[in-house]
Scaffold this motif. Structure first.
Motif, mmCIF file in Angstrom:
data_model
loop_
_atom_site.group_PDB
_atom_site.id
_atom_site.type_symbol
_atom_site.label_atom_id
_atom_site.label_comp_id
_atom_site.label_asym_id
_atom_site.label_seq_id
_atom_site.Cartn_x
_atom_site.Cartn_y
_atom_site.Cartn_z
ATOM 1 N N ARG A 366 0.270 -10.794 -14.597
ATOM 2 C CA ARG A 366 0.914 -11.435 -13.451
ATOM 3 C C ARG A 366 2.173 -10.679 -13.034
ATOM 4 N NH1 ARG A 366 -0.896 -16.947 -15.802
ATOM 5 N NH2 ARG A 366 -2.162 -17.836 -14.109
ATOM 6 N N LEU A 367 2.943 -10.174 -14.005
ATOM 7 C CA LEU A 367 4.161 -9.420 -13.691
ATOM 8 C C LEU A 367 3.808 -8.151 -12.918
ATOM 9 C CD1 LEU A 367 7.232 -8.950 -14.032
ATOM 10 C CD2 LEU A 367 6.701 -7.776 -16.191
ATOM 11 N N GLU A 368 2.819 -7.401 -13.398
ATOM 12 C CA GLU A 368 2.406 -6.182 -12.707
ATOM 13 C C GLU A 368 1.940 -6.492 -11.289
ATOM 14 O OE1 GLU A 368 -0.027 -3.205 -14.911
ATOM 15 O OE2 GLU A 368 0.081 -4.680 -16.533
ATOM 16 N N ALA A 369 1.118 -7.518 -11.139
ATOM 17 C CA ALA A 369 0.587 -7.862 -9.821
ATOM 18 C C ALA A 369 1.699 -8.311 -8.875
ATOM 19 C CB ALA A 369 -0.472 -8.954 -9.955
ATOM 20 N N ARG A 370 2.644 -9.114 -9.369
ATOM 21 C CA ARG A 370 3.744 -9.577 -8.509
ATOM 22 C C ARG A 370 4.574 -8.411 -8.002
ATOM 23 N NH1 ARG A 370 4.475 -13.734 -12.289
ATOM 24 N NH2 ARG A 370 6.284 -12.665 -13.184
ATOM 25 N N ILE A 371 4.942 -7.520 -8.904
ATOM 26 C CA ILE A 371 5.776 -6.383 -8.508
ATOM 27 C C ILE A 371 5.007 -5.467 -7.554
ATOM 28 C CG2 ILE A 371 6.883 -4.270 -9.351
ATOM 29 C CD1 ILE A 371 7.643 -5.840 -11.889
ATOM 30 N N ALA A 372 3.774 -5.140 -7.899
ATOM 31 C CA ALA A 372 2.983 -4.211 -7.092
ATOM 32 C C ALA A 372 2.720 -4.750 -5.690
ATOM 33 C CB ALA A 372 1.671 -3.911 -7.796
ATOM 34 N N LEU A 373 2.293 -5.999 -5.596
ATOM 35 C CA LEU A 373 1.925 -6.543 -4.297
ATOM 36 C C LEU A 373 3.148 -6.879 -3.451
ATOM 37 C CD1 LEU A 373 -1.125 -8.733 -5.351
ATOM 38 C CD2 LEU A 373 -1.129 -6.434 -4.351
ATOM 39 N N ALA A 374 4.250 -7.273 -4.068
ATOM 40 C CA ALA A 374 5.485 -7.507 -3.310
ATOM 41 C C ALA A 374 6.002 -6.206 -2.707
ATOM 42 C CB ALA A 374 6.549 -8.132 -4.207
ATOM 43 N N GLU A 375 5.886 -5.107 -3.462
ATOM 44 C CA GLU A 375 6.308 -3.812 -2.941
ATOM 45 C C GLU A 375 5.380 -3.352 -1.817
ATOM 46 O OE1 GLU A 375 8.914 -0.303 -3.211
ATOM 47 O OE2 GLU A 375 9.022 -2.475 -3.502
ATOM 48 N N LEU A 376 4.094 -3.653 -1.946
ATOM 49 C CA LEU A 376 3.148 -3.350 -0.875
ATOM 50 C C LEU A 376 3.547 -4.065 0.410
ATOM 51 C CD1 LEU A 376 0.262 -2.104 -0.152
ATOM 52 C CD2 LEU A 376 -0.597 -4.407 -0.605
ATOM 53 N N VAL A 377 3.869 -5.338 0.306
ATOM 54 C CA VAL A 377 4.277 -6.122 1.473
ATOM 55 C C VAL A 377 5.575 -5.590 2.063
ATOM 56 C CG1 VAL A 377 5.079 -8.409 2.197
ATOM 57 C CG2 VAL A 377 3.058 -8.204 0.745
ATOM 58 N N ARG A 378 6.478 -5.163 1.199
ATOM 59 C CA ARG A 378 7.784 -4.679 1.667
ATOM 60 C C ARG A 378 7.687 -3.343 2.395
ATOM 61 N NH1 ARG A 378 12.277 -1.737 0.376
ATOM 62 N NH2 ARG A 378 11.311 -0.724 -1.419
ATOM 63 N N LYS A 379 6.774 -2.481 1.945
ATOM 64 C CA LYS A 379 6.732 -1.117 2.481
ATOM 65 C C LYS A 379 5.660 -0.878 3.532
ATOM 66 C CE LYS A 379 8.808 1.614 -1.217
ATOM 67 N NZ LYS A 379 8.627 2.795 -2.093
ATOM 68 N N VAL A 380 4.638 -1.715 3.545
ATOM 69 C CA VAL A 380 3.480 -1.447 4.402
ATOM 70 C C VAL A 380 3.479 -2.362 5.624
ATOM 71 C CG1 VAL A 380 0.968 -1.448 4.507
ATOM 72 C CG2 VAL A 380 2.124 -0.573 2.472
ATOM 73 N N ARG A 381 3.370 -1.743 6.789
ATOM 74 C CA ARG A 381 3.307 -2.511 8.037
ATOM 75 C C ARG A 381 1.890 -2.964 8.327
ATOM 76 N NH1 ARG A 381 2.233 -1.617 13.410
ATOM 77 N NH2 ARG A 381 1.724 0.575 13.045
ATOM 78 N N ARG A 382 0.951 -2.090 8.020
ATOM 79 C CA ARG A 382 -0.440 -2.390 8.355
ATOM 80 C C ARG A 382 -1.355 -1.765 7.316
ATOM 81 N NH1 ARG A 382 -3.549 -0.410 13.875
ATOM 82 N NH2 ARG A 382 -5.492 -1.557 13.561
ATOM 83 N N VAL A 383 -2.360 -2.523 6.888
ATOM 84 C CA VAL A 383 -3.346 -2.001 5.947
ATOM 85 C C VAL A 383 -4.744 -2.386 6.421
ATOM 86 C CG1 VAL A 383 -3.098 -4.030 4.454
ATOM 87 C CG2 VAL A 383 -4.096 -1.929 3.536
ATOM 88 N N GLU A 384 -5.635 -1.417 6.449
ATOM 89 C CA GLU A 384 -7.019 -1.654 6.843
ATOM 90 C C GLU A 384 -7.916 -1.294 5.669
ATOM 91 O OE1 GLU A 384 -7.925 0.640 10.261
ATOM 92 O OE2 GLU A 384 -6.373 -0.290 11.526
ATOM 93 N N VAL A 385 -8.729 -2.227 5.257
ATOM 94 C CA VAL A 385 -9.658 -2.011 4.151
ATOM 95 C C VAL A 385 -11.064 -1.806 4.692
ATOM 96 C CG1 VAL A 385 -10.741 -3.069 2.133
ATOM 97 C CG2 VAL A 385 -8.278 -3.315 2.490
ATOM 98 N N ASP A 386 -11.717 -0.770 4.210
ATOM 99 C CA ASP A 386 -13.108 -0.518 4.581
ATOM 100 C C ASP A 386 -13.996 -1.357 3.652
ATOM 101 O OD1 ASP A 386 -15.598 0.414 5.226
ATOM 102 O OD2 ASP A 386 -15.097 2.543 5.046
#
Length: 411
Positions: A366-386
């Protein structure tokens, strides 16, 4: 489907966890088993299956019936009284399990997990910046697979130059070949590779201790009782396979499923500086909706009877956690991915098991996921998944993606 197991009023139910088609989407089968055959028997491979939340929750909390003494995998080569040699305390019952978990907990402490936070942040920033610089990446190969392996390896004391190979070997351990009802040869060779690697690492630390988990396990002492080399190696093996693989799959599922729901994705990414507030519900719903650890085996010490079906003592039985988390008796519209799900429902998820075998690494995941995904939200404006070209892992116990192509833009 390749295996016809049980026939009900609605036709045969096929439950074959080795079948690639089943692995692609097991949830319709789970739903039928919950409704029609809650204690299901597979006559070809001779194992029983529990799929309802209440039955599984009772099983993980009941002492003296559902035994771990033969391991947690139905693979023939992994099932048996020596399962603890590679599954550590997951292949034991009390008092052996109590002793070993107590000793391991002396090294794998909550403090050690918490202290990893800053390093997880550094690694997250490193790999995410690399992804943003390239724009088009594979979320698994370039981020979700790297981060958990680096975290586990740093904790253990594995040198940076060895980590890619360790991860490749760990992937081989969980992969299953279509039509092969056991650990394939490549997986068996990979297991031996990892055991040998950790054996050498333990030998090195016994000569010269370092500030890492391996050295802490060597030093662990409970009233004069200490871990043997074999016990330490088994725990390290468990960590790299279970701890690394399941967290990688959690991160893969989190991005895959959220981006299939634009309104929920917009809600999560709307507040980049308060990412943790939106990320935690996202993680918990991902754990419920498509959990990494789908099923765990148990050995029955006593007969189990449910709605007229009886699994006799001495049987092999599967606890299907992935089905429990979709049980309509517990979760409203369980087939719907909903990060706004009621907290009382979310609290009932069984993704990390329960009772004395509740996952020791749950807080780290849970700690890894919280840190990783919060940083994704902070740095990424747009993400498109194929989504159409994402490719799943083929495994009996573990569910997740081997490849998730994405395009991302920085804020």
């Amino acid at each position: 489907m390749t295996l016809l197991d049980a026939t009900t009023a609605y036709g045969p139910i096929a439950f074959d966890p080795y079948d690639y088609a089943f692995q692609e989407d097991p949830y319709p089968t789970y739903a039928r088993l919950r409704a029609e055959d809650p204690l299901h028997h597979n006559p070809v491979h001779d194992f029983w299956v529990l799929t309802r939340h209440a039955d599984i929750q009772q099983a993980v909390r009941t002492e003296g019936t559902y035994s771990n003494s033969m391991g947690v995998s139905i693979d023939k080569s992994a099932w048996g009284p020596d399962a603890h040699r590679i599954m550590s305390f997951l292949g034991m019952d009390p008092p052996r399990q109590t002793r070993l978990r107590s000793l391991v907990s002396k090294g794998f402490t909550p403090r050690r997990v918490t202290e990893l936070g800053p390093r997880i942040e550094q690694l997250t920033a490193l790999y995410l910046d690399e992804c943003l610089e390239r724009g088009e990446v594979d979320w698994i190969a370039d981020f979700a697979g790297k981060l958990p392996m680096d975290v586990i390896s740093e904790m253990m004391g594995v040198p940076e130059e060895d980590r890619a190979e360790i991860r490749r070997q760990a992937d081989l351990v969980v992969h299953r070949e279509e039509g092969v009802y056991d650990v394939p040869e490549a997986g068996a060779v990979a297991s031996l590779f990892l055991i040998d690697y950790y054996q050498k690492m333990v030998e090195t630390r016994r000569v010269r201790a370092q500030d890492d988990l391996t050295s802490a396990l060597i030093a662990a002492d409970v009233d004069g009782d200490r871990l043997t080399d074999e016990e330490i190696i088994a725990f390290l093996f468990l960590m790299v396979v279970a701890g690394n693989e399941t967290t990688t799959k959690l991160l893969g599922h989190a991005l895959f499923h959220l981006t299939r729901h634009p309104e929920q994705e917009a809600a999560v990414f709307a507040n980049p500086e308060g990412g943790h507030d939106g990320v935690s519900p996202w993680i918990e719903e991902t754990l419920r909706y498509d959990t990494s650890s789908q099923m765990l085996a148990r050995y029955l010490l006593e007969d189990v009877e449910i709605e007229g079906s009886r699994a006799p003592a001495g049987s092999k039985l599967l606890l299907v956690l992935g089905s429990a988390n979709r049980d309509e008796r517990v979760f409203t519209r369980p087939e719907v991915f909903d990060i706004h799900r009621d907290k009382d429902e979310v609290a009932q998820l069984l993704s990390f098991g329960g009772g004395r075998h509740f996952c020791l690494g749950a807080n780290l995941a849970r700690l890894e996921a919280r840190i990783a995904l919060a940083e994704l939200v902070r740095k990424v404006r747009r993400v498109e998944v194929d989504h159409a070209n994402s490719r799943r892992v083929h495994s009996v116990n573990v569910r997740g993606y081997a490849s998730v192509p994405v395009r991302m833009e920085a804020r």
